[in-house]
Enzyme design. Structure first.
Site, PDB file in Angstrom:
ATOM      1  CG  ASP A 157      -0.276  -0.484   2.494  1.00  0.00           C
ATOM      2  OD1 ASP A 157       0.959  -0.398   2.602  1.00  0.00           O
ATOM      3  OD2 ASP A 157      -0.986  -0.961   3.393  1.00  0.00           O
ATOM      4  CG  ASN A 200      -8.851  -1.717  12.228  1.00  0.00           C
ATOM      5  OD1 ASN A 200      -7.918  -2.355  11.727  1.00  0.00           O
ATOM      6  ND2 ASN A 200      -9.283  -0.581  11.707  1.00  0.00           N
ATOM      7  CG  HIS A 237      -5.675  -2.421   9.084  1.00  0.00           C
ATOM      8  ND1 HIS A 237      -5.781  -1.329   9.911  1.00  0.00           N
ATOM      9  CD2 HIS A 237      -4.355  -2.525   8.800  1.00  0.00           C
ATOM     10  CE1 HIS A 237      -4.581  -0.818  10.118  1.00  0.00           C
ATOM     11  NE2 HIS A 237      -3.695  -1.525   9.457  1.00  0.00           N
ATOM     12  CD  GLU A 275      -8.594   0.703   8.018  1.00  0.00           C
ATOM     13  OE1 GLU A 275      -8.633  -0.175   8.901  1.00  0.00           O
ATOM     14  OE2 GLU A 275      -7.878   1.708   8.115  1.00  0.00           O
TER      15      GLU A 275
HETATM   16  C1  GLP Z   1      -0.261  -0.370   8.629  1.00  0.00           C
HETATM   17  C2  GLP Z   1      -0.011  -1.051   7.266  1.00  0.00           C
HETATM   18  C3  GLP Z   1      -0.150  -2.521   7.404  1.00  0.00           C
HETATM   19  C4  GLP Z   1       0.457  -2.922   8.738  1.00  0.00           C
HETATM   20  C5  GLP Z   1      -0.441  -2.481   9.853  1.00  0.00           C
HETATM   21  C6  GLP Z   1       0.114  -2.697  11.252  1.00  0.00           C
HETATM   22  O1  GLP Z   1      -0.974   0.765   8.544  1.00  0.00           O
HETATM   23  N1  GLP Z   1      -0.761  -0.559   6.170  1.00  0.00           N
HETATM   24  O2  GLP Z   1       0.473  -3.169   6.319  1.00  0.00           O
HETATM   25  O3  GLP Z   1       0.607  -4.314   8.793  1.00  0.00           O
HETATM   26  O4  GLP Z   1      -0.861  -1.171   9.630  1.00  0.00           O
HETATM   27  O5  GLP Z   1       1.068  -1.726  11.569  1.00  0.00           O
HETATM   28  P1  GLP Z   1       2.029  -1.837  12.827  1.00  0.00           P
HETATM   29  O6  GLP Z   1       2.935  -2.965  12.558  1.00  0.00           O
HETATM   30  O7  GLP Z   1       2.742  -0.527  12.911  1.00  0.00           O
HETATM   31  O8  GLP Z   1       1.164  -2.098  14.016  1.00  0.00           O
END
Ligand code: GLP
Length: 242
Positions: free
Chosen positions: A67, A135, A137, A142
């Protein structure tokens, strides 16, 4: 699904890096899907360490983002491309052309999304690394994202914006690959570390709760879930094989 619960985030990173190294030893010119975020930072360090000491074969390696934020200029340090460039591409000595992501500067974003899905699908993604949001995702899919979703523009949930440290002047939209594209990867490795991920992980892997986007991963034939003990705190003991 294979679930492994490990003691610490660094053990999770090492186990994931070993899976990547194994895949790279079995596949010429590995096509690796990566995820940004705090969870995968130790993994990226572990991958660089293995690339430097020869345990990870990086010849021909190509790296694909999940992304990217919309509305940031080329070179902006908040871009996920910049993060992966500095965490993986540069320290591994790979050319910038080894990194691929959706083209957020395209005039026709829908077309740029279709192009990116095509690029990922052309050779396929051999191994896709994933984190999980609080959440549930995955990438920026989402809650409410259907399992057959493809690359598209999404509005980030308030919780996601807060978790990613995004303020009023930061992006509120992103391009993300869909759940369907993630499921087309040959191998999936989902990482979860820390207590904040316990509920989302349990919702996905125990209850198969369909409102948790990560639950869709259970349909995949080659899914490994690597969690530390804090993220695994709400999983039934019977599920946990150490
Ligand atoms: C982000 C990314 C995801 C990631 C997730 C968890 O926003 N788009 O690919 O796996 O959220 O992030 P974190 O590892 O900082 O908790």
């Amino acid at each position: 699904m294979e679930l492994r619960v490990l003691d610490s985030p660094s053990d999770v990173a090492a186990a994931a890096a070993d899976l990547v190294a194994e895949a790279a030893s079995l596949t010429q010119a590995l096509r690796l899907g990566v995820a940004t975020g705090r969870t995968t930072e130790p993994l990226h360090s572990a991958l660089v360490e293995r690339a430097k000491d020869g345990r990870l074969q990086v010849d021909g390696l190509s790296v694909f983002l999940l992304d990217e934020y919309l509305g940031l200029p080329e070179g902006d340090p908040r871009r996920f491309a910049a993060t992966i460039q500095s965490q993986l591409i540069e320290p591994m000595g790979l050319p910038s052309s080894a990194l691929h992501g959706p083209d957020t500067s395209a005039e026709d974003i829908a077309e740029a999304c279709a192009d990116y899905d095509r690029l990922r699908d052309e050779g396929g993604i051999d191994l896709q690394i994933l984190g999980i949001g609080r959440n549930g995702h995955i990438a920026f899919n989402e809650p409410g994202s259907p399992p057959d979703s493809e690359c598209r523009v999404v509005e980030l949930a308030l919780e996601t914006r807060a978790d990613n440290g995004l303020g009023a002047g930061d992006p509120h939209r992103a391009m993300t690959v869909g759940i369907a594209s993630i499921l087309r990867a040959r191998q999936l490795v989902l990482l979860a570390t820390g207590p904040a991920k316990a509920e989302a992980l349990a919702g996905a892997v125990v209850q198969g709760n369909s409102t948790v986007p990560a639950a869709a991963l259970l349909d995949h034939q080659a899914l490994t879930v690597l969690a530390d003990s804090e993220a695994a705190a709400l999983l039934p003991p019977a599920m946990i094989a150490r």
